[in-house]
Design an enzyme around this catalytic site. Structure first.
Site, PDB file in Angstrom:
ATOM      1  N   SER A   1     -67.272 -50.406 -22.722  1.00  0.00           N
ATOM      2  CA  SER A   1     -66.002 -51.036 -23.093  1.00  0.00           C
ATOM      3  C   SER A   1     -65.815 -51.042 -24.599  1.00  0.00           C
ATOM      4  O   SER A   1     -64.758 -51.426 -25.069  1.00  0.00           O
ATOM      5  CB  SER A   1     -65.918 -52.455 -22.526  1.00  0.00           C
ATOM      6  OG  SER A   1     -67.144 -53.103 -22.594  1.00  0.00           O
TER       7      SER A   1
ATOM      8  N   HIS B   1     -63.096 -46.326 -17.777  1.00  0.00           N
ATOM      9  CA  HIS B   1     -63.223 -47.758 -18.056  1.00  0.00           C
ATOM     10  C   HIS B   1     -62.550 -48.576 -16.962  1.00  0.00           C
ATOM     11  O   HIS B   1     -61.329 -48.692 -16.911  1.00  0.00           O
ATOM     12  CB  HIS B   1     -62.613 -48.070 -19.435  1.00  0.00           C
ATOM     13  CG  HIS B   1     -62.826 -49.476 -19.863  1.00  0.00           C
ATOM     14  ND1 HIS B   1     -61.823 -50.268 -20.364  1.00  0.00           N
ATOM     15  CD2 HIS B   1     -63.937 -50.254 -19.846  1.00  0.00           C
ATOM     16  CE1 HIS B   1     -62.308 -51.466 -20.640  1.00  0.00           C
ATOM     17  NE2 HIS B   1     -63.581 -51.480 -20.339  1.00  0.00           N
TER      18      HIS B   1
ATOM     19  N   GLU C   1     -58.926 -46.964 -17.208  1.00  0.00           N
ATOM     20  CA  GLU C   1     -58.593 -46.211 -18.423  1.00  0.00           C
ATOM     21  C   GLU C   1     -59.487 -44.979 -18.489  1.00  0.00           C
ATOM     22  O   GLU C   1     -60.711 -45.082 -18.340  1.00  0.00           O
ATOM     23  CB  GLU C   1     -58.817 -47.082 -19.672  1.00  0.00           C
ATOM     24  CG  GLU C   1     -57.790 -48.183 -19.837  1.00  0.00           C
ATOM     25  CD  GLU C   1     -58.076 -49.080 -21.046  1.00  0.00           C
ATOM     26  OE1 GLU C   1     -57.121 -49.477 -21.727  1.00  0.00           O
ATOM     27  OE2 GLU C   1     -59.248 -49.412 -21.297  1.00  0.00           O
TER      28      GLU C   1
ATOM     29  N   ASN D   1     -57.879 -53.935 -23.710  1.00  0.00           N
ATOM     30  CA  ASN D   1     -58.581 -54.990 -24.450  1.00  0.00           C
ATOM     31  C   ASN D   1     -57.998 -55.160 -25.846  1.00  0.00           C
ATOM     32  O   ASN D   1     -57.946 -56.257 -26.381  1.00  0.00           O
ATOM     33  CB  ASN D   1     -60.076 -54.682 -24.545  1.00  0.00           C
ATOM     34  CG  ASN D   1     -60.762 -54.932 -23.217  1.00  0.00           C
ATOM     35  OD1 ASN D   1     -60.208 -55.617 -22.360  1.00  0.00           O
ATOM     36  ND2 ASN D   1     -61.941 -54.372 -23.035  1.00  0.00           N
TER      37      ASN D   1
HETATM   38  P1  NAI Z   1     -75.053 -55.569 -16.326  1.00  0.00           P
HETATM   39  O1  NAI Z   1     -75.992 -56.107 -17.337  1.00  0.00           O
HETATM   40  O2  NAI Z   1     -74.559 -56.472 -15.247  1.00  0.00           O
HETATM   41  O3  NAI Z   1     -75.703 -54.303 -15.615  1.00  0.00           O
HETATM   42  C1  NAI Z   1     -76.372 -53.285 -16.279  1.00  0.00           C
HETATM   43  C2  NAI Z   1     -77.392 -52.698 -15.311  1.00  0.00           C
HETATM   44  O4  NAI Z   1     -77.886 -51.488 -15.866  1.00  0.00           O
HETATM   45  C3  NAI Z   1     -78.600 -53.596 -15.078  1.00  0.00           C
HETATM   46  O5  NAI Z   1     -78.764 -53.797 -13.691  1.00  0.00           O
HETATM   47  C4  NAI Z   1     -79.782 -52.820 -15.662  1.00  0.00           C
HETATM   48  O6  NAI Z   1     -80.955 -53.018 -14.937  1.00  0.00           O
HETATM   49  C5  NAI Z   1     -79.272 -51.410 -15.565  1.00  0.00           C
HETATM   50  N1  NAI Z   1     -79.853 -50.496 -16.549  1.00  0.00           N
HETATM   51  C6  NAI Z   1     -79.978 -50.667 -17.878  1.00  0.00           C
HETATM   52  N2  NAI Z   1     -80.528 -49.577 -18.437  1.00  0.00           N
HETATM   53  C7  NAI Z   1     -80.744 -48.706 -17.447  1.00  0.00           C
HETATM   54  C8  NAI Z   1     -81.285 -47.389 -17.400  1.00  0.00           C
HETATM   55  N3  NAI Z   1     -81.698 -46.767 -18.498  1.00  0.00           N
HETATM   56  N4  NAI Z   1     -81.341 -46.772 -16.200  1.00  0.00           N
HETATM   57  C9  NAI Z   1     -80.954 -47.385 -15.084  1.00  0.00           C
HETATM   58  N5  NAI Z   1     -80.439 -48.631 -15.079  1.00  0.00           N
HETATM   59  C10 NAI Z   1     -80.331 -49.276 -16.241  1.00  0.00           C
HETATM   60  O7  NAI Z   1     -73.849 -54.957 -17.160  1.00  0.00           O
HETATM   61  P2  NAI Z   1     -72.312 -54.759 -16.748  1.00  0.00           P
HETATM   62  O8  NAI Z   1     -71.557 -55.979 -17.090  1.00  0.00           O
HETATM   63  O9  NAI Z   1     -72.235 -54.217 -15.387  1.00  0.00           O
HETATM   64  O10 NAI Z   1     -71.846 -53.657 -17.800  1.00  0.00           O
HETATM   65  C11 NAI Z   1     -72.197 -52.313 -17.654  1.00  0.00           C
HETATM   66  C12 NAI Z   1     -71.299 -51.466 -18.527  1.00  0.00           C
HETATM   67  O11 NAI Z   1     -69.948 -51.688 -18.152  1.00  0.00           O
HETATM   68  C13 NAI Z   1     -71.372 -51.792 -19.994  1.00  0.00           C
HETATM   69  O12 NAI Z   1     -71.240 -50.594 -20.708  1.00  0.00           O
HETATM   70  C14 NAI Z   1     -70.163 -52.707 -20.230  1.00  0.00           C
HETATM   71  O13 NAI Z   1     -69.679 -52.658 -21.544  1.00  0.00           O
HETATM   72  C15 NAI Z   1     -69.171 -52.100 -19.276  1.00  0.00           C
HETATM   73  N6  NAI Z   1     -68.107 -52.987 -18.826  1.00  0.00           N
HETATM   74  C16 NAI Z   1     -68.352 -54.282 -18.440  1.00  0.00           C
HETATM   75  C17 NAI Z   1     -67.334 -55.092 -17.990  1.00  0.00           C
HETATM   76  C18 NAI Z   1     -67.626 -56.490 -17.545  1.00  0.00           C
HETATM   77  O14 NAI Z   1     -66.664 -57.262 -17.329  1.00  0.00           O
HETATM   78  N7  NAI Z   1     -68.866 -56.878 -17.370  1.00  0.00           N
HETATM   79  C19 NAI Z   1     -65.934 -54.609 -17.919  1.00  0.00           C
HETATM   80  C20 NAI Z   1     -65.782 -53.219 -18.263  1.00  0.00           C
HETATM   81  C21 NAI Z   1     -66.827 -52.454 -18.725  1.00  0.00           C
END
Ligand code: NAI
Length: 681
Positions: A425, A446, A458, A496
């Site tokens: 994001s 996105h 997006e 955003n």
């Molecule tokens: P999260 O922290 O809930 O999940 C991330 C997951 O990735 C974790 O389960 C972790 O174990 C796993 N992970 C980390 N490194 C890894 C690797 N090298 N290989 C395999 N698995 C790995 O994070 P979330 O909130 O789901 O965010 C994920 C992405 O989405 C980020 O880039 C964030 O900026 C983006 N995003 C988040 C939003 C939100 O509202 N949370 C909205 C839009 C985009």
């Protein structure tokens, strides 16, 4: 569906007459050079002429059917609707439809509507004017009266006729919600008489045409709910329910529909006449114009993914967290074969559990659909799916180095033509793609949280992203049932970026001592689905802060005090407290909170938002004005009846809003400086 051995009268119009040996006329609707049938004024006129001839030379029975594949009639032609300038014009337009429906209803032979596929709006109204409606039980059959979504209600006789057929409670429910029913649900409320497998549809229609069975009366209780004694009581209940979702000053149509029913039900002729008058009124309101605009904006987004075919057989998602997990289950629901990978096996087990919950929520009691979705999704701790995926969606931690390390390790395993999509994001695509041997294959995809509810996605075009990859990502977005929007890679992308100044202004007001309740009410009074303070709490204050940090650096937006220091037990809804305290997941609000100048609060919120929208227009963040409005409506829920932020500027008057902006600048400083983008409007 025509049978070649029968006699057919062909011409170049919308309707084709086929006569069979039983003297049944099979009237085929087949709009020339169109994928779907629309009940346009031309189609209405032609059908009216055909029915006039049938009055002189009456067939044994009439069956109306469609020659389009898997669709019956999509509804009236909404484009024609946009040409109506005044009430008188609108009334004449509607009365032509009424005259046709009355003529069809009065035809002395049995009439049958034979529905397969989409049957909406005018299509349903045409069916309701027939003696019988029979439909295929096919998945593609969907029947409804969705006019309310366009700021009107049924206007070709659908109000009175659906109420006469189904009773007021069921009929008003489908009209007030605008929801589409499958054949089973339609049969249950008596909207249709019979549902049969598609292969038996013609035979069933023939049976009804030849035997003209008597229609069962509605049960007594159902009829009683339509009596003049109880209508006012039920109407007031309905108004209360509608008020929870839509304010009368923003969305007049549901209230007008309830009044129409309350005042005129029981006298069908009178109700039909009044229906046209009320819809003519509604059709020329700003709300209806804007909701029709939103409909076309949505169509425009859907068409974004049409320039290329992108056949995806397998999707691999890396990161099974909040976003990755939901993206994976969404793709499985859409029928794709999906593997989801996470470095943490326990997390992955939770991901699958959460997906099962989503499948049940989506498909309810449809066990076969739940089973299919489960079959489509596989937990894949080691990443075996990378080798066969056509698209890999990365949704791991928001950390540049971690993402780059992952890309370097997976690129050699990817199929040569597979694309890599990141859900980041905030990280610049160029900072991520530079580690790839083929940087052109990285694109941003996105999604918004919660994935299942937010329609927009997006598609971020980095400086190095191949145009073909952008088009493929757009096509994928469309194919998974989302509205894809191509956006330039820049801080906050579109949604955003536009939302953040509005949220920061709200938090600044809390810093100043204005109650969150007052601020949120100012926003919902404007038409937002949720106030900015409650929204910040819902998204999570830590997430808000990190997006705000990125934007405050890039766009010189200072962080309000209330966001500078966050304590871990006050991160918003998820920690039980933020700006509000939460009880059973709901914010506890002080109903007595007030402020001397709520209009100024609203102006501060709205003008920050629309000023940023003009900046995005100037910087070409998306290709045109309409796409900005579309992105903001579908990405944030921005008051649809206002048509989008830029449309709101146009309809309120540039000069008037410029003046308000100047006043706010004098009082609150340079963040209210009018952006140079206003000159592009
Ligand atoms: P999260 O922290 O809930 O999940 C991330 C997951 O990735 C974790 O389960 C972790 O174990 C796993 N992970 C980390 N490194 C890894 C690797 N090298 N290989 C395999 N698995 C790995 O994070 P979330 O909130 O789901 O965010 C994920 C992405 O989405 C980020 O880039 C964030 O900026 C983006 N995003 C988040 C939003 C939100 O509202 N949370 C909205 C839009 C985009």
């Amino acid at each position: 569906m025509s049978e070649n051995n029968n006699r057919s009268e062909k011409d170049d119009g919308h309707w084709r007459i086929e006569r069979d040996e039983n003297k049944i006329v099979w009237l085929h609707f087949d709009t020339p050079q169109a994928k779907a049938n629309l009940l346009s004024q031309a189609a209405i006129k032609e059908l009216d002429g055909i029915l006039a001839n049938f009055e002189k030379d009456l067939p044994q029975a009439l069956v109306i059917l469609s020659d389009k594949k898997d669709s019956f009639i999509f509804g009236a032609d909404i484009k024609e609707f946009t040409t109506l300038d005044n009430k008188q014009q609108a009334l004449e337009f509607l009365q032509r439809g009424h005259a046709l429906m009355n003529r069809l209803e009065a035809l002395p032979c049995p009439t049958v509507s034979m529905v397969h596929g989409i049957c909406f709006g005018g299509g349903t109204e045409l069916s309701l004017a027939c003696d019988y409606i029979i439909a295929s039980d096919d998945k593609k059959t969907k029947i409804g009266l969705p006019e309310i979504k366009l700021g009107i209600h049924p206007g070709y006789g659908g109000t009175a006729r659906s109420i006469n057929r189904c009773g007021p409670l069921a009929a008003m429910n489908i009209m007030l919600t605008g929801r589409a029913l499958n054949a089973r649900a339609a049969k249950k409320i008596r909207l249709i008489d019979e549902m049969v497998p598609l292969r038996q549809l013609r035979a069933a229609a023939e049976k009804y045409a030849l035997t003209a069975p008597a229609r069962k009366k509605l049960p007594l209780l159902n009829r009683l709910t339509n009596s003049s004694l109880v209508r006012p009581l039920i109407a007031s209940q309905m108004r209360k329910q509608v008020a929870q979702k839509a304010k009368a000053e923003h969305y007049p149509a549901p209230y007008a529909l309830i009044n129409l029913w309350k005042n005129y039900a029981g006298d069908t002729k009178h109700m039909l006449e009044q229906e046209a008058v009320v819809v003519a009124d509604l059709a020329t309101t700003e709300t209806a114009r804007n909701l029709v605009r939103v409909f076309f904006l949505q169509e425009n987004l859907k068409s974004q993914g049409k320039q290329t075919d992108f056949d995806v057989a397998h999707v691999h998602v890396i990161g099974g967290g909040i976003m990755g997990g939901d993206i994976a289950s969404w793709c499985a629901i859409q029928g794709y074969s999906v593997t989801v990978q996470d470095q943490d096996p326990e997390r992955l087990a939770q991901t699958i559990k959460r997906a099962q919950y989503s499948f049940k929520k989506k498909f309810k009691r449809d066990r076969r659909a739940i089973r299919d979705a489960n079959d489509h999704l596989t937990a894949d701790h080691r990443g075996a799916g990378i080798y066969r995926a056509d698209i890999i969606i990365e949704a791991i931690f928001e950390d540049k180095d971690v993402k780059r390390a992952l890309y370097e390790s997976i690129e050699p395993k990817m199929k040569a033509d597979a694309i890599l999509a990141t859900n980041t994001s905030s990280i610049k695509l160029e900072d991520l793609s530079s580690c790839l041997k083929n940087p052109g294959r990285l694109v941003g995809l996105h999604f918004f949280n919660p994935v299942a509810l937010m329609p927009l996605v997006e598609i971020i075009r980095g400086n190095e992203t191949d145009e073909k990859v952008v088009q493929q990502a757009l096509a994928f977005g469309k194919n998974i049932g989302k509205l894809p929007l191509a956006v330039k890679s820049s801080p906050g992308f579109l949604v955003n970026r536009i939302l953040m100044p509005y949220i920061l202004e709200a938090v600044t007001m809390v810093d100043e001592g204005i109650a969150p309740e007052v601020i949120d009410k100012a926003a919902t009074d404007y038409g937002m689905p949720m106030g900015p303070i409650e929204l910040a709490d819902t998204v999570g204050l830590d997430i808000c802060k990190s997006v705000a940090n990125i934007l405050s650096e890039a766009l010189a937006m200072p962080l309000p005090d209330n966001l500078k220091e966050l304590s871990t037990n006050k991160l918003g809804k998820k920690s039980g407290a933020g700006f509000y305290k939460y009880k059973n997941g709901k914010p506890v609000k002080n109903k007595n909170a007030n402020y001397s100048n709520p209009q100024e609060v609203q102006d501060r919120l709205v003008l920050r938002l629309i000023n940023e929208a003009t900046a995005c227009l100037r910087e070409g963040i998306v290709d045109d004005k309409d796409l900005i409005d579309a992105g903001v409506i579908f990405g944030t829920g921005f008051a649809p009846f206002r048509g989008g932020p830029l449309e709101y500027i146009r309809s309120s008057g540039i000069d008037k809003l410029s003046q308000t902006l100047d006043t706010l600048k004098t009082k609150f400083g340079s963040r209210f400086e009018k952006d140079a983008g206003w000159s592009n409007l």
